[in-house]
Write an enzyme that holds these catalytic residues in place. Structure first.
Site: not given
Ligand code: SF4
Length: 320
Positions: A33, A112, A130, A180, A187, A196
């Site tokens: 870390e 953190y 983070d 992401c 996505c 999401c």
């Molecule tokens: Fe990120 Fe949402 Fe796309 Fe998944 S769906 S990669 S959480 S923006």
């Protein structure tokens, strides 16, 4: 459910990283870390292996000198991390506390890192936030605060599972690193896409809010390469606290915001720190000067804790 989907994905997709093991090891979690702050996974992997090989346990690290730790840390930057690692190892000597409240009292361990160790190494319900976690949850919940950490932390607390908390924390970070991503997130292959909010509303790129980059100032200095007749170079130790504290350096003038007119022309070295850029003009001094330090043969330089900026200065200075 959020955690189930995420953990199922993680079980299949996680990278095999040297600090992820079946047997939990708080020392290795802590080290990874700290190394991963401001440094990429690819850079950290070989350095982590070397560190663990040299000092396999907390007690091994506590028993060596700060100079040895700083020398091993060369090139990783942000040397206060190495100083705090060493202080922390000495303060602990035997074993790690397991709660966030106790961990946060240790040198160099902020909110953190305390939450990450409590969660990853001890499976506690701790919310470690983070940059990756901020990005995933700011998108998932469409949080657009200028400083989203607090809101993200509150949301994360509501998502923590009762079991596999350490895996959950790592899974969220892993999703941020692999899927992401800051630019061009994947996505369609994300386990969270069904709920999401940013994805559903087609506004993924708007989250988290991007702040304009601040311009950083430049400071100026002159570095002096002093060589004895036998080729040895004068090095001195920087004060224990502050930037590059306890590291070795070639003597320099103070690092000032105003540029001085240089009479002699020598090579110029540029280096960028987090908050400023440094421009260093290099001079050679052969006569005895007022500088004090230790004389080091060129072949022995590798045994001293020299930060990258000093290596650049020596490389340029010894060439001309
Ligand atoms: Fe990120 Fe949402 Fe796309 Fe998944 S769906 S990669 S959480 S923006």
């Amino acid at each position: 459910m959020f955690s189930e989907k995420l953990l199922t994905w993680y079980d299949k997709a996680q990278r095999k990283l040297p600090w992820r093991q079946e047997i939990k090891n708080p020392y290795q979690t802590w080290l990874s870390e700290v190394m991963l702050q401001q440094t990429t996974v690819a850079t950290v992997i070989p350095r982590f292996h070397a560190f663990i090989k040299k000092w396999p346990t907390l007690q091994d690290l506590a028993s060596v000198s700060l100079d040895e730790v700083l020398t091993e840390w060369q090139g990783l930057g942000y040397y206060s991390r190495a100083r705090n690692l060493h202080r922390c190892a000495q303060a602990l000597a035997q074993k790690f506390p397991s709660t966030e409240e106790e961990l946060i009292k240790l040198p160099g361990i902020g909110p953190y890192t305390a939450a990450a160790i409590a969660s990853i190494a001890f499976d506690q319900k701790a919310a470690a936030v983070d940059g990756n976690v901020v990005r995933v949850l700011a998108r998932y919940f469409t949080i657009n605060a200028t400083n989203p950490v607090e809101e993200v932390t509150e949301k994360l607390k509501t998502l923590l599972p009762n079991k596999r908390c350490g895996d959950f924390t790592q899974a969220l970070m892993e999703l941020g690193a692999l899927v992401c991503r800051p630019k061009n997130p994947f996505c369609p292959s994300c386990p969270l896409q069904g709920n999401c909010q940013a994805y559903i509303s087609g506004k993924v790129e708007n989250f988290p809010l991007k702040l304009p980059k601040q311009k950083i100032p430049t400071r100026y200095a002159t570095a002096f390469i002093l060589r004895r007749e036998d080729g040895a170079i004068l090095l001195r130790k920087r004060p224990p606290k502050g930037l590059l504290g306890g590291m070795m350096e070639v003597p320099t003038t103070p690092w000032e915001e105003k540029k001085k007119e240089e009479k002699k022309q020598g090579p110029i070295v540029h280096h960028t720190f987090t908050h400023f850029k440094l421009e260093v003009a290099i001079h050679h001094l052969s006569e005895i000067s007022e500088f004090e330090g230790i004389w080091v043969a060129p072949q022995d330089l590798k045994n001293y804790a020299l930060p990258t900026v000093m290596k650049k200065i020596l490389k340029a200075g010894l060439k001309f």
